[in-house]
Design a protein around this motif. Sequence first.
Motif, PDB file in Angstrom:
ATOM      1  N   GLN A   1      22.947  11.309  60.610  1.00 29.03           N
ATOM      2  CA  GLN A   1      23.264  10.727  59.310  1.00 29.03           C
ATOM      3  C   GLN A   1      23.947  11.756  58.412  1.00 29.03           C
ATOM      4  N   ILE A   2      23.453  12.973  58.394  1.00 28.05           N
ATOM      5  CA  ILE A   2      24.064  14.032  57.586  1.00 28.05           C
ATOM      6  C   ILE A   2      25.481  14.316  58.073  1.00 28.05           C
ATOM      7  N   GLU A   3      25.667  14.332  59.372  1.00 29.71           N
ATOM      8  CA  GLU A   3      27.006  14.572  59.926  1.00 29.71           C
ATOM      9  C   GLU A   3      27.964  13.454  59.527  1.00 29.71           C
ATOM     10  N   GLN A   4      27.500  12.203  59.595  1.00 27.09           N
ATOM     11  CA  GLN A   4      28.353  11.078  59.197  1.00 27.09           C
ATOM     12  C   GLN A   4      28.692  11.158  57.708  1.00 27.09           C
ATOM     13  N   GLU A   5      27.704  11.472  56.888  1.00 32.74           N
ATOM     14  CA  GLU A   5      27.959  11.596  55.450  1.00 32.74           C
ATOM     15  C   GLU A   5      28.923  12.738  55.159  1.00 32.74           C
TER      16      GLU A   5
END
Length: 181
Positions: free
Chosen positions: A76-80
């Motif tokens: 999720q952090i990578e996508q954000e």
Amino acid sequence: MSLQQVPTSQTTSRKNRNEGRKRFTDKQISFLEYMFETQSRPELRMKHQLAHKLGLHPRQVAIWFQNKRARSKSRQIEQEYNTLKHNYETLASKSESLKKENQALLNQLEVLRNVAEKHQEKTSSSGSGEESDDRFTNSPDVMFGQEMNVPFCDGFAYFEDGNSLLEIEEQLPDLQKWWEF
């Protein structure tokens, strides 16, 4: 340090640690994945029921859920981050484009000021010696406001007196016109 350089006692202890580990079966993983989708933080009682149903220790189930939450959060952090990076690059590009457009408009304004100044000098020197009405100033508000009306058409500027016609392209040979953006 390569594996061959490690003393044998350390290599042996690693092997002993890995021997006790069991890999989850595909069936266990798919069931745990399904349960994770419904509830990412199961209660202790639910973990015990899952462990009993899957033939695992409750601690294994707890660790699997903990690791899965960590992996999900990392994804999720990578996508954000990727979304924010893309948005930043888009805004930076737009900002740079606007800066270039602003600079081109400032350059055009300067040229138009010079044209107006030359026109004022021409009309005041060919005039009857009377004071000019000073419609041409370096102020953009006055220059483009009610006091100065300079319509443009096909590279020409027509001044209010109707007798003055300036070819802007002669004044702007290397400057890109603002309407060609």
